[in-house]
Motif scaffolding. Structure first.
Motif, PDB file in Angstrom:
ATOM      1  N   UNK A  26      56.012  33.760  37.914  1.00  0.00           N
ATOM      2  CA  UNK A  26      56.066  34.232  36.386  1.00  0.00           C
ATOM      3  C   UNK A  26      54.822  33.660  35.925  1.00  0.00           C
ATOM      4  N   UNK A  27      54.135  32.705  36.332  1.00  0.00           N
ATOM      5  CA  UNK A  27      52.851  32.079  35.656  1.00  0.00           C
ATOM      6  C   UNK A  27      51.775  33.110  35.937  1.00  0.00           C
ATOM      7  N   UNK A  28      51.661  33.994  36.747  1.00  0.00           N
ATOM      8  CA  UNK A  28      50.397  34.748  37.333  1.00  0.00           C
ATOM      9  C   UNK A  28      50.903  36.409  36.952  1.00  0.00           C
ATOM     10  N   UNK A  29      52.219  36.541  36.516  1.00  0.00           N
ATOM     11  CA  UNK A  29      52.344  37.974  36.382  1.00  0.00           C
ATOM     12  C   UNK A  29      53.356  38.091  35.096  1.00  0.00           C
ATOM     13  N   UNK A  30      52.845  37.526  34.109  1.00  0.00           N
ATOM     14  CA  UNK A  30      53.459  37.214  32.862  1.00  0.00           C
ATOM     15  C   UNK A  30      53.851  38.880  32.225  1.00  0.00           C
ATOM     16  N   UNK A  31      55.091  38.976  31.585  1.00  0.00           N
ATOM     17  CA  UNK A  31      55.076  40.224  30.998  1.00  0.00           C
ATOM     18  C   UNK A  31      54.140  40.593  29.982  1.00  0.00           C
ATOM     19  N   UNK A  32      53.391  39.750  29.144  1.00  0.00           N
ATOM     20  CA  UNK A  32      52.562  40.076  28.319  1.00  0.00           C
ATOM     21  C   UNK A  32      51.191  40.735  28.777  1.00  0.00           C
ATOM     22  N   UNK A  33      51.067  40.654  29.854  1.00  0.00           N
ATOM     23  CA  UNK A  33      49.782  41.113  30.735  1.00  0.00           C
ATOM     24  C   UNK A  33      49.205  42.832  30.554  1.00  0.00           C
ATOM     25  N   UNK A  34      50.610  43.443  30.328  1.00  0.00           N
ATOM     26  CA  UNK A  34      50.384  44.633  30.149  1.00  0.00           C
ATOM     27  C   UNK A  34      50.219  45.361  31.541  1.00  0.00           C
ATOM     28  N   UNK A  35      49.986  46.927  31.442  1.00  0.00           N
ATOM     29  CA  UNK A  35      49.888  47.692  32.743  1.00  0.00           C
ATOM     30  C   UNK A  35      48.436  47.212  33.114  1.00  0.00           C
ATOM     31  N   UNK A  36      48.425  47.422  34.709  1.00  0.00           N
ATOM     32  CA  UNK A  36      46.986  47.135  35.145  1.00  0.00           C
ATOM     33  C   UNK A  36      46.135  48.383  34.896  1.00  0.00           C
ATOM     34  N   UNK A  37      44.778  47.947  34.912  1.00  0.00           N
ATOM     35  CA  UNK A  37      43.487  48.838  34.626  1.00  0.00           C
ATOM     36  C   UNK A  37      42.425  48.615  35.646  1.00  0.00           C
ATOM     37  N   UNK A  38      42.047  49.874  36.232  1.00  0.00           N
ATOM     38  CA  UNK A  38      40.828  49.830  37.006  1.00  0.00           C
ATOM     39  C   UNK A  38      39.571  49.986  36.330  1.00  0.00           C
ATOM     40  N   UNK A  39      39.470  49.465  34.789  1.00  0.00           N
ATOM     41  CA  UNK A  39      38.511  49.547  34.023  1.00  0.00           C
ATOM     42  C   UNK A  39      37.125  48.845  34.716  1.00  0.00           C
ATOM     43  N   UNK A  40      36.039  49.480  34.884  1.00  0.00           N
ATOM     44  CA  UNK A  40      34.663  48.744  35.315  1.00  0.00           C
ATOM     45  C   UNK A  40      34.890  48.862  36.930  1.00  0.00           C
ATOM     46  N   UNK A  41      35.444  49.670  37.562  1.00  0.00           N
ATOM     47  CA  UNK A  41      35.490  49.936  38.960  1.00  0.00           C
ATOM     48  C   UNK A  41      34.718  51.121  39.373  1.00  0.00           C
ATOM     49  N   UNK A  42      34.151  51.185  40.614  1.00  0.00           N
ATOM     50  CA  UNK A  42      33.524  51.956  41.149  1.00  0.00           C
ATOM     51  C   UNK A  42      33.613  51.950  42.593  1.00  0.00           C
ATOM     52  N   UNK A  43      33.424  53.295  43.414  1.00  0.00           N
ATOM     53  CA  UNK A  43      33.225  53.211  44.699  1.00  0.00           C
ATOM     54  C   UNK A  43      31.944  52.760  45.016  1.00  0.00           C
ATOM     55  N   UNK A  44      31.457  52.119  46.320  1.00  0.00           N
ATOM     56  CA  UNK A  44      30.433  51.877  46.732  1.00  0.00           C
ATOM     57  C   UNK A  44      30.204  52.481  48.081  1.00  0.00           C
ATOM     58  N   UNK A  45      30.793  52.021  49.400  1.00  0.00           N
ATOM     59  CA  UNK A  45      30.565  52.574  50.610  1.00  0.00           C
ATOM     60  C   UNK A  45      31.813  53.545  50.697  1.00  0.00           C
TER      61      UNK A  45
END
Length: 242
Positions: A26-45
């Motif tokens: 629970x300490x690392x997957x708290x409910x208030x974190x909201x949905x996951x996002x890939x913001x700031x991500x990019x393909x490299x190789x």
């Protein structure tokens, strides 16, 4: 371009591989974190045929104003149609955000960290089946007097290729709450430091990075099992995933 070495990370780690997102404390997957996002991500190789790798970070986290502690869930996903080869995930902190622990991962020694970073962990992911993901419980501290960023590169096991990289992407708030029990931070938001004069700090929003892993798409690359290299180089044209 110049490269900065990371020495080999010794020791083997045993991690469980799931066909769905791994359950976290629970300490690392708290409910208030909201949905996951890939913001700031990019393909490299380019990834192997049929393999499409991405990462996710929570859209929001909360920093305890007394201890400066926070928890972050970092997820790596294979959105492709085929199983991946063995992978590893690096979790690296910058500026005010310092990664203090990642369950199942090994610490990168301070002398081996990439330029501009303050902490890092190497996480053996193993193989990811098509459509599966694996999540990690990340413990961190955040000095709200500074800006703070995190970076998630996904590499092949030998580190020769970086298939996907999220960040360095900032967590921050434009509404600091020094007198509240905790301060909420949003992914992809420049932090407005609590301390006077904080507005003079460099802004760190997505698209303005000038660090080794910034918007130029420079990759984390390793040469064989003997060592890890942090290198700057031009990738193929990036394709954003949100």
């Amino acid at each position: 371009m110049s490269s900065r070495r990371l020495t080999a990370i010794a020791g083997s780690l045993v991690t469980a591989t799931f066909s769905a997102v791994m359950m976290l404390p629970p300490t690392a997957a708290a409910d208030d974190q909201g949905p996951g996002s890939g913001k700031g991500g990019k393909a490299v190789d380019e990834a192997p045929a049929g393999v499409r790798l991405t990462t996710l970070l929570p859209e929001k986290i909360s920093v305890d104003n007394s201890s400066r502690k926070t928890a972050i869930t970092a997820t790596v996903k294979n959105e492709g149609s085929r199983e991946s080869g063995d992978l590893r995930l690096l979790v690296v902190g910058f500026d005010g955000l310092k990664v203090t622990g990642v369950k199942g991962c090994s610490v990168i020694a301070e002398k081996d960290l990439p330029a501009g970073s303050n902490s890092g962990f190497n996480c053996p992911v193993g193989k990811l089946a098509a459509g599966s993901s694996k999540s990690y419980a990340v413990d961190a501290t955040y000095d709200l007097r500074k800006a703070g960023k995190i970076c998630l590169p996904v590499q092949g096991e030998d580190g020769k290729k970086t298939f996907w990289q999220q960040g360095p992407v900032p967590f921050g708030t434009v509404n600091p709450s020094p007198n509240a029990p905790a301060t909420p931070l949003l992914l992809g938001t420049d932090n407005k430091p609590v301390a006077p004069g904080g507005d003079e700090l460099p802004r760190t929003g997505v698209g303005r990075d000038v660090l080794p892993l910034g918007a130029t798409g420079a990759a984390l690359i390793a040469a064989g099992a003997a060592g890890l290299w942090w290198a700057r180089r031009q990738p193929r044209p990036a394709r954003e995933r949100g």
